[in-house]
Scaffold this motif. Structure first.
Motif, mmCIF file in Angstrom:
data_model
loop_
_atom_site.group_PDB
_atom_site.id
_atom_site.type_symbol
_atom_site.label_atom_id
_atom_site.label_comp_id
_atom_site.label_asym_id
_atom_site.label_seq_id
_atom_site.Cartn_x
_atom_site.Cartn_y
_atom_site.Cartn_z
ATOM 1 N N PRO A 174 0.830 -1.214 0.000
ATOM 2 C CA PRO A 174 0.000 0.000 0.000
ATOM 3 C C PRO A 174 0.861 1.259 0.000
ATOM 4 C CG PRO A 174 0.107 -0.904 2.212
ATOM 5 C CD PRO A 174 0.811 -1.885 1.319
ATOM 6 N N ARG A 175 0.469 2.249 -0.767
ATOM 7 C CA ARG A 175 1.254 3.479 -0.880
ATOM 8 C C ARG A 175 0.417 4.684 -0.439
ATOM 9 N NH1 ARG A 175 5.226 1.119 -4.213
ATOM 10 N NH2 ARG A 175 5.556 -0.823 -3.080
ATOM 11 N N HIS A 176 0.109 5.604 -1.339
ATOM 12 C CA HIS A 176 -0.633 6.798 -0.960
ATOM 13 C C HIS A 176 -2.116 6.479 -0.767
ATOM 14 C CE1 HIS A 176 2.782 9.444 -1.675
ATOM 15 N NE2 HIS A 176 2.978 8.847 -2.836
ATOM 16 N N LEU A 177 -2.830 7.383 -0.111
ATOM 17 C CA LEU A 177 -4.244 7.197 0.180
ATOM 18 C C LEU A 177 -4.945 8.549 0.224
ATOM 19 C CD1 LEU A 177 -4.370 6.073 3.960
ATOM 20 C CD2 LEU A 177 -2.448 7.199 2.903
ATOM 21 N N ALA A 178 -6.273 8.521 0.083
ATOM 22 C CA ALA A 178 -7.037 9.772 0.025
ATOM 23 C C ALA A 178 -8.480 9.512 0.419
ATOM 24 C CB ALA A 178 -6.987 10.374 -1.379
ATOM 25 N N PHE A 179 -9.140 10.563 0.915
ATOM 26 C CA PHE A 179 -10.556 10.491 1.284
ATOM 27 C C PHE A 179 -11.435 11.056 0.182
ATOM 28 C CE2 PHE A 179 -8.799 10.186 5.572
ATOM 29 C CZ PHE A 179 -9.661 9.264 6.160
ATOM 30 N N SER A 180 -12.627 10.474 0.058
ATOM 31 C CA SER A 180 -13.681 11.080 -0.750
ATOM 32 C C SER A 180 -14.530 11.959 0.165
ATOM 33 C CB SER A 180 -14.547 9.996 -1.396
ATOM 34 O OG SER A 180 -15.206 9.225 -0.397
ATOM 35 N N PRO A 181 -15.391 12.819 -0.395
ATOM 36 C CA PRO A 181 -16.198 13.705 0.448
ATOM 37 C C PRO A 181 -17.078 12.982 1.462
ATOM 38 C CG PRO A 181 -16.196 14.512 -1.803
ATOM 39 C CD PRO A 181 -15.518 13.162 -1.826
ATOM 40 N N LEU A 201 -12.231 6.100 2.766
ATOM 41 C CA LEU A 201 -10.788 6.163 2.589
ATOM 42 C C LEU A 201 -10.385 5.195 1.482
ATOM 43 C CD1 LEU A 201 -7.992 7.153 3.594
ATOM 44 C CD2 LEU A 201 -8.011 5.211 5.196
ATOM 45 N N TYR A 202 -9.673 5.705 0.485
ATOM 46 C CA TYR A 202 -9.218 4.891 -0.636
ATOM 47 C C TYR A 202 -7.701 4.741 -0.571
ATOM 48 C CZ TYR A 202 -13.886 5.422 -2.631
ATOM 49 O OH TYR A 202 -15.244 5.388 -2.843
ATOM 50 N N VAL A 203 -7.229 3.513 -0.803
ATOM 51 C CA VAL A 203 -5.809 3.193 -0.678
ATOM 52 C C VAL A 203 -5.304 2.610 -1.996
ATOM 53 C CG1 VAL A 203 -4.079 1.967 0.671
ATOM 54 C CG2 VAL A 203 -6.264 2.588 1.735
ATOM 55 N N THR A 260 -8.238 -0.194 -2.628
ATOM 56 C CA THR A 260 -9.112 -0.650 -1.545
ATOM 57 C C THR A 260 -9.847 0.533 -0.939
ATOM 58 O OG1 THR A 260 -7.977 -2.702 -0.936
ATOM 59 C CG2 THR A 260 -9.061 -1.518 0.838
ATOM 60 N N ALA A 261 -11.133 0.344 -0.662
ATOM 61 C CA ALA A 261 -11.952 1.364 0.003
ATOM 62 C C ALA A 261 -12.243 0.910 1.431
ATOM 63 C CB ALA A 261 -13.259 1.574 -0.742
ATOM 64 N N VAL A 262 -12.144 1.854 2.369
ATOM 65 C CA VAL A 262 -12.433 1.584 3.777
ATOM 66 C C VAL A 262 -13.543 2.534 4.203
ATOM 67 C CG1 VAL A 262 -11.506 1.439 6.108
ATOM 68 C CG2 VAL A 262 -10.012 0.979 4.150
ATOM 69 N N HIS A 263 -14.676 1.971 4.640
ATOM 70 C CA HIS A 263 -15.821 2.806 5.016
ATOM 71 C C HIS A 263 -16.570 2.151 6.165
ATOM 72 C CE1 HIS A 263 -18.824 5.897 4.447
ATOM 73 N NE2 HIS A 263 -19.790 4.993 4.359
ATOM 74 N N ARG A 264 -16.742 2.899 7.248
ATOM 75 C CA ARG A 264 -17.478 2.430 8.416
ATOM 76 C C ARG A 264 -16.968 1.089 8.921
ATOM 77 N NH1 ARG A 264 -23.720 4.146 6.747
ATOM 78 N NH2 ARG A 264 -23.323 6.411 6.717
ATOM 79 N N GLY A 265 -15.649 0.963 8.971
ATOM 80 C CA GLY A 265 -15.034 -0.225 9.544
ATOM 81 C C GLY A 265 -14.897 -1.405 8.605
#
Length: 375
Positions: free
Chosen positions: A50-57, A61-63, A91-96
Motif C-alpha cells: 500500500p502506498r498513498h491514500l485519500a478520502f472522498s467527500p 478512505l481509498y488506498v 481498496t476502500a475503507v468505510h465504516r469499519g
C-alpha cells in the motif's frame, strides 16, 4: 549505468530497499512506539504494497495498492528480475469495512511480491470519480516490450467507480518524460498526485520533476528537483563525493496556493538529507523544511504540515524492514515526532483530527493502514 551516475534510477521509490540490499522480512516488524494518546490503531489489513491514500467527500478512505506483480512477461533490470501481473488495486475503507473496489491494475514485482511498482496514488472527485497514478520505473520502450497488459504503467487513469469501475488513460506520464526534463536520462515512475482545478500535478520519482497534466493533453514542467553531491558510503571504488538524485514522492497544496513536494532522495539515502520543497510555478523550487530522512508523503491539516519518513535512520542503515515515523513538520529544521517505530510507512491522509498512514508499504499481503490521533 552511465558515467555520471553511481546507481541506476529507481524502478519505484520503495524499490530502493532492494537496491540497497535490505531484506524485507515482515517478521522483523516491531510494535509501533507512541504515547497512549497517539497509539496507532489498524483500520485496514492484508494489503499488497500500500502506498498513498485519500478520502472522498463522504468519508470513504481509498488506498492505492501497488500489487504483487504476477506471472509475466518478466525482465531483468539493475534491481533484479520483475514480472508483470494484474494484481494492482484500490481498496476502500468505510465504516469499519474494507473491500477492493478496483482490481486488475498493472503491477511489477519480484518473485516474493515485495517492493512492487504499480498504483501509487489516487484522487477522488466527488464520491464516484477517481484518478489513479500508476508507476513504471523505466521508459516507454520497456513498457511497450511487456505487451498490452502493461499499457497503463506510467500513466494517470481516470473514470467512474460505480456502478462498476470504468477507467481510461487521462495522461501518459512516462510519455512526457521522454522529453527528459531533468536532463539526466529518460526514466519515469509516477509517484504522487494532487488535483488543482481541472488539472493534476504529478511527482515523477524517476524523472525528478513535478509535472502538470491538464485537459486535451496539455502538460508542462512545474519544477525539476536538483541532484546534490553527498558523502559516499564506504564502498570500494566510490569517490569521496557522489551525486544523489532527488526522487520526489508526495505532493500537496498549501493554503498559500504553492505546491509542497516531499523527497525520498536517491542512493546513498543519507539521514537528514531529505527536503520538503515549496514550488511556485515559474520559479525555482525553494527548500521549505530540511533535516528530514527518506520522506515519502506529506499533507496539510489546519495549517500544520505532516510528513512520513520511510526509514528514520536512512535506508542503508535499516536492518530488515525499515522503521519510520509520522512527523509534524516545522519550517526549517524544527520537527516533532507524532508516532514512531512504524514499519515501512509511506502515505498519509488526515480527516477529523486523525492521520491515516499506510504501513508495511513494501509487503505483499502484509500492508495495512493505521489511524493515529493528532490532537
Amino acid at each position: 549505468m552511465t558515467a555520471r551516475r553511481v546507481r541506476p534510477r529507481t524502478r519505484s521509490a520503495v524499490a530502493m530497499l532492494a537496491a540497497a540490499g535490505i531484506a524485507l522480512t515482515v517478521g522483523q516488524v516491531a510494535a509501533p512506539s507512541a504515547s497512549a494518546a497517539t497509539a496507532p490503531r489498524p483500520v485496514a489489513t492484508g494489503l499488497d504494497n500500500p502506498r498513498h491514500l485519500a478520502f472522498s467527500p463522504d468519508g470513504t478512505l481509498y488506498v492505492a495498492e501497488s500489487g504483487r506483480g504476477g506471472s509475466g512477461p518478466c525482465f531483468g533490470g539493475a534491481e533484479g528480475r520483475v514480472c508483470l501481473g494484474a494484481s494492482g488495486a484500490v481498496t476502500a475503507v468505510h465504516r469499519g469495512a474494507q473491500r477492493r473496489v478496483v482490481t486488475g491494475l498493472p503491477s511489477l514485482a519480484g518473485a516474493d511480491g515485495s517492493s512492487a511498482t504499480g498504483p501509487a496514488d489516487l484522487s477522488l472527485t466527488g464520491n464516484r470519480n477517481i484518478t489513479i497514478g500508476i508507476g513504471l520505473g523505466g521508459t516507454t520502450a520497456v513498457r511497450d516490450s511487456l505487451g498490452s497488459g502493461a499499457r497503463w504503467l506510467g500513466t494517470l487513469v481516470s473514470g467512474r467507480l460505480a456502478p462498476k469501475p470504468r477507467l481510461s488513460v487521462l495522461a501518459d506520464v512516462a510519455g512526457y518524460e521522454n522529453s527528459d526534463p531533468d536532463g539526466a536520462g529518460v526514466d519515469s515512475n509516477t509517484s504522487g498526485l494532487v488535483r488543482v482545478g481541472n488539472a493534476y500535478a504529478v511527482t515523477d520519482a524517476g524523472g525528478n520533476d513535478l509535472v502538470r497534466f491538464g485537459k486535451h493533453g496539455r502538460s508542462s514542467t512545474l519544477a525539476v528537483f536538483p541532484e546534490r553531491l553527498v558523502d559516499a558510503p564506504p564502498i570500494p571504488g566510490l569517490p569521496p563525493k557522489i551525486p544523489m538524485q532527488a526522487v520526489p514522492t508526495g505532493v500537496a497544496v498549501g493554503a498559500d496556493g504553492a505546491y509542497y513536494v516531499s523527497q525520498l532522495t536517491g542512493f546513498p539515502f543519507p539521514p537528514g538529507a531529505s527536503t520538503i520543497w515549496r514550488v511556485v510555478p515559474g520559479r525555482a523550487p525553494q527548500p521549505y523544511a530540511t533535516g528530514l530522512t527518506n520522506v515519502t508523503d506529506l499533507t496539510w491539516d489546519h495549517g500544520s504540515l505532516y510528513a512520513v519518513q520511510l526509514a528514520d535512520g536512512g535506508l542503508l542503515a535499516a536492518d530488515g524492514l525499515p522503521m519510520g515515523s509520522l512527523l509534524k513538520v516545522g519550517r526549517g529544521s524544527a520537527h516533532s515526532t507524532v508516532a514512531g517505530n512504524l514499519p515501512a510507512p509511506y502515505g498519509v491522509a488526515v480527516r477529523g483530527g486523525t492521520a491515516y498512514v499506510t504501513t508495511c508499504s513494501v509487503c505483499a499481503g502484509g500492508g495495512s493502514v493505521v489511524a493515529i490521533p493528532l490532537r
